[in-house]
Scaffold this active site. Sequence first.
Site, PDB file in Angstrom:
ATOM      1  NE  ARG A  47      17.030  15.455  -8.501  1.00 27.34           N
ATOM      2  CZ  ARG A  47      16.814  14.139  -8.376  1.00 27.34           C
ATOM      3  NH1 ARG A  47      17.754  13.371  -7.853  1.00 27.34           N
ATOM      4  NH2 ARG A  47      15.687  13.604  -8.756  1.00 27.34           N
ATOM      5  CD  GLU A 131      -4.730   0.720   6.420  1.00 25.67           C
ATOM      6  OE1 GLU A 131      -4.723  -0.270   5.662  1.00 25.67           O
ATOM      7  OE2 GLU A 131      -5.105   0.673   7.604  1.00 25.67           O
ATOM      8  N   GLY A 136      -2.230  -0.103  -0.789  1.00 21.67           N
ATOM      9  CA  GLY A 136      -2.576   1.275  -1.141  1.00 21.67           C
ATOM     10  C   GLY A 136      -3.707   1.855  -0.327  1.00 21.67           C
ATOM     11  CE  LYS A 207       2.784  -4.139  -1.425  1.00 21.52           C
ATOM     12  NZ  LYS A 207       2.218  -3.971  -2.780  1.00 21.52           N
ATOM     13  N   GLY A 309      -0.138   3.427  -6.660  1.00 18.29           N
ATOM     14  CA  GLY A 309      -0.366   4.716  -7.304  1.00 18.29           C
ATOM     15  C   GLY A 309      -0.262   5.860  -6.316  1.00 18.29           C
TER      16      GLY A 309
END
Length: 434
Positions: A47, A131, A136, A207, A309
């Site tokens: 969008r 990475e 994270g 992972k 995050g």
Amino acid sequence: MGKPVRLALLGCGTVGSEVVRLLHEQAADLAARVGAPIEIAGIAVRRPNRTRGDLPVDPALFTTDALGLVKRDDVDVVVEVVGGIEPARTWLVEALRSGKSAVTANKALLAEDGGTLHDAAAEGGADLFYEASVAGAIPLLRPLRDSLHGDSITRVTGIVNGTTNFILSAMDATGAGFTEALEEATALGYAEADPTADVEGFDAAAKAAILASLAFHTRVGADDVHREGITEVSAADMASAKAMGCTIKLLCIAERGPGADGAESVSVRVHPAMIPRSHPLASVGDAFNAVFVEAVAAGQLMFYGRGAGGAPTASAVLGDIVAVARNRLAGVHTASESAYADLPIRPMGEAVTRYHISLDVADRAGVLAAVAGVFARHDVSIATVRQSGRDTDASLVIVTHRAPDAALAATVGELRGLDVVRSIASVLRVEGGQ
């Protein structure tokens, strides 16, 4: 300064927006580190007219034509933060085969079909960096791929999913059950509205496949990973773990060693397990991630930090952008894969582990002998037994010595058929001890 390195950014959600913000805020420093400015050539979104607050980007850069953006001649690096298998795979393969470097955070794609991406990178002579796909902001994959490249890694044990770690940490701290802890994680934003990928272990399994592939120079896919989630972990399990001086964590465990036939092989699994509170991973709480690496020469190494995050993930993405941009200016590329070992994948039944088994049994003479006989028939040695009685029923908690998982599972299967066993309250693996 050299000629600008131009990026095609695929996706501008939580992570993509942070990448744009960091590119803007650190433009001068990044240019100094790379040796040339980094510019955004375009941003592919679903969008383009959506309001994106104060995001420092020219609205004219937004497009819905992701493939067209990837194919543009003025694009040097493609950064994919959309996720999913398709169309992300098509975009990245197109970029890599045409010689454009790629940076991705797409753990699902890498675990399911990473081989296709690595082959495309080799074909196009391009960089593939990822990475951000595991843990994270924690610098983990590059140390496995580069820093430890001269060593032999024997085992990788990790907490790689923040949602499940928050839930289990809350259960350990408060005595809450799984449902209550999940509700808290959802209210605080740690768990998605549909938490299946996290609580059933799919995220951690993807992972684990990536970690095992890098650590053991072998292509490992998500289908090669034995997976169990945490939905069956109860408050009673956590209390029993405390009584043993343990806690329960969802672990990804990747090991290299001899299989049942003596040949070198790889075992990769994800499941909840009891670990001693003295183990370095036991103190990892909240939504943090940690990975414990064991190598022949380096010994034991620990990587710890925030595993999810927008900002932490964007930090890892930006580190990869700087690396591939430098290579681009130098006219070189880094091999993204080392799969020369090509080791076979060991079935879960051959994994050597320990079990914690909680039984509700009839409280009468001969029960313990009958139960012990089942363990003996499957050549499983009992380490400890704890028994408590109540009226005509009793609780029996047994912890085994190390044995093949197939033998342990067969033991549990036979226990279910004993007339003195009313029910098997729980079965958990025990890791990190003798």
